[in-house]
Design a protein around this motif. Sequence first.
Motif, mmCIF file in Angstrom:
data_model
loop_
_atom_site.group_PDB
_atom_site.id
_atom_site.type_symbol
_atom_site.label_atom_id
_atom_site.label_comp_id
_atom_site.label_asym_id
_atom_site.label_seq_id
_atom_site.Cartn_x
_atom_site.Cartn_y
_atom_site.Cartn_z
ATOM 1 N N LYS A 134 0.856 -1.237 0.068
ATOM 2 C CA LYS A 134 0.028 -0.049 -0.051
ATOM 3 C C LYS A 134 0.969 0.971 -0.022
ATOM 4 C CE LYS A 134 -3.371 -2.445 2.823
ATOM 5 N NZ LYS A 134 -4.303 -2.116 4.135
ATOM 6 N N LYS A 135 0.284 2.582 -0.141
ATOM 7 C CA LYS A 135 0.960 3.799 -0.033
ATOM 8 C C LYS A 135 1.749 3.885 1.200
ATOM 9 C CE LYS A 135 -1.906 6.352 -3.138
ATOM 10 N NZ LYS A 135 -2.665 7.410 -3.439
ATOM 11 N N ASN A 136 1.054 3.318 2.336
ATOM 12 C CA ASN A 136 1.965 3.443 3.484
ATOM 13 C C ASN A 136 2.646 2.280 3.956
ATOM 14 O OD1 ASN A 136 -0.383 1.949 4.053
ATOM 15 N ND2 ASN A 136 -0.664 2.513 6.273
ATOM 16 N N THR A 137 2.872 1.357 3.181
ATOM 17 C CA THR A 137 3.645 0.299 3.505
ATOM 18 C C THR A 137 5.171 0.648 3.660
ATOM 19 O OG1 THR A 137 2.359 -1.206 2.057
ATOM 20 C CG2 THR A 137 4.604 -2.035 2.624
ATOM 21 N N LYS A 138 5.952 0.410 4.810
ATOM 22 C CA LYS A 138 7.099 0.662 5.143
ATOM 23 C C LYS A 138 8.117 -0.425 5.214
ATOM 24 C CE LYS A 138 9.869 3.514 8.470
ATOM 25 N NZ LYS A 138 9.762 4.395 9.457
#
Length: 379
Positions: A134-138
């Motif tokens: 996802k966009k916030n996958t770190k």
Amino acid sequence: MIYFDNAATSLHKPDSVADAVFAAIKNMGNSGRGSYTASLEAGRSIYATREILARLFRVKDASRIAFTSNATESLNIAIKGLLHKGDHVITTELEHNSVLRPLYELESRGVELTIIKSDLSGNIKIEEIKKSIKKNTKMVICGHSSNLTGNLIDIQRIGKLCREEKILFVVDAAQTAGVFQIDVEEQSIDVLCFTGHKALLGPQGTGGIYVREGIFVSPLKTGGSGFLSFSKTHPDVMPECLEAGTVNGHGIAGLYAGVSYILETGMNQIREKEQKLMWQFYEGIKDIPNINIYGDFTTTNRAAIVTFNIADYDSGEVSDQLAEEFGIYTRSGGHCAPLLHTALGTKEQGAVRFSFSHFNTEEEVDIAISAVKTLAIEI
């Protein structure tokens, strides 16, 4: 005693490891806390061990390796020092509780967690990791090998995916460091967590963490560092930022001896011997009635682990009988891998794990095969 629990800890170690620990206890002071001979000797030993680990893992700058007490501490440092509320992390059902429990803890604090499911052979699909980004996958964090089945994960492929997606890739190498080639650059590993007391053949209480240059991991603990004593904040440079307090210099001296032995003997030779013994055992028990073996044995390249059950017999009772009647020591129960046990259908029964060392012999494996056959017939 015939010892087949090397995935838990390597019992048989080179004599040089014990010799190095003994010499360190007799002669070493505290590294970085003095300019006298005993302190300097400790510093040189710790530096040399950092250097030899860097050689083993193809790390260009040895200062990027910090010492810890084990892989569990290393993983806690990585997970808790890099993830924050609002971040998304991806892991798998294959993982050890050393990965899962810190992630569950952070999930309760607002970190989003995705766990990739395992199939009945104990494998995951890397495509599912890609779909979960996802966009916030770190971060993606996974073990190089399952401690339950011995299945390997293609960390080079996952590392390439993470590098393309600009996601941190953290690898738990507890089961593979010292046996399988790990190249942090080639495999795009951002953080590598390892222990010293398994395949690295070092003492218990030793381990480490490699952190790629450009990544800052908030320390799990702060305190004495041997320098900047009047600063209110802990040093933020590697490796001292992750090594608060006195490191296990005596154990690290033993770890140096263990890694030296691996490099002198040859990692490939060690791995081939372990795998040969593992396949000998697998071929010897796979057709025994009532034997259920777990894991993927369609590929030859795997960790030297064979895990099985005998019918619905409790795994703990099987291990006990192997020990009491035959002098064979193994691991049973849940193996700190609850999600994979659930996926394999062994949550209640657990499983009996044989894990091999190159110090084991073919004769020992033959005895083990005969013992398993005897127990399977008795049921």
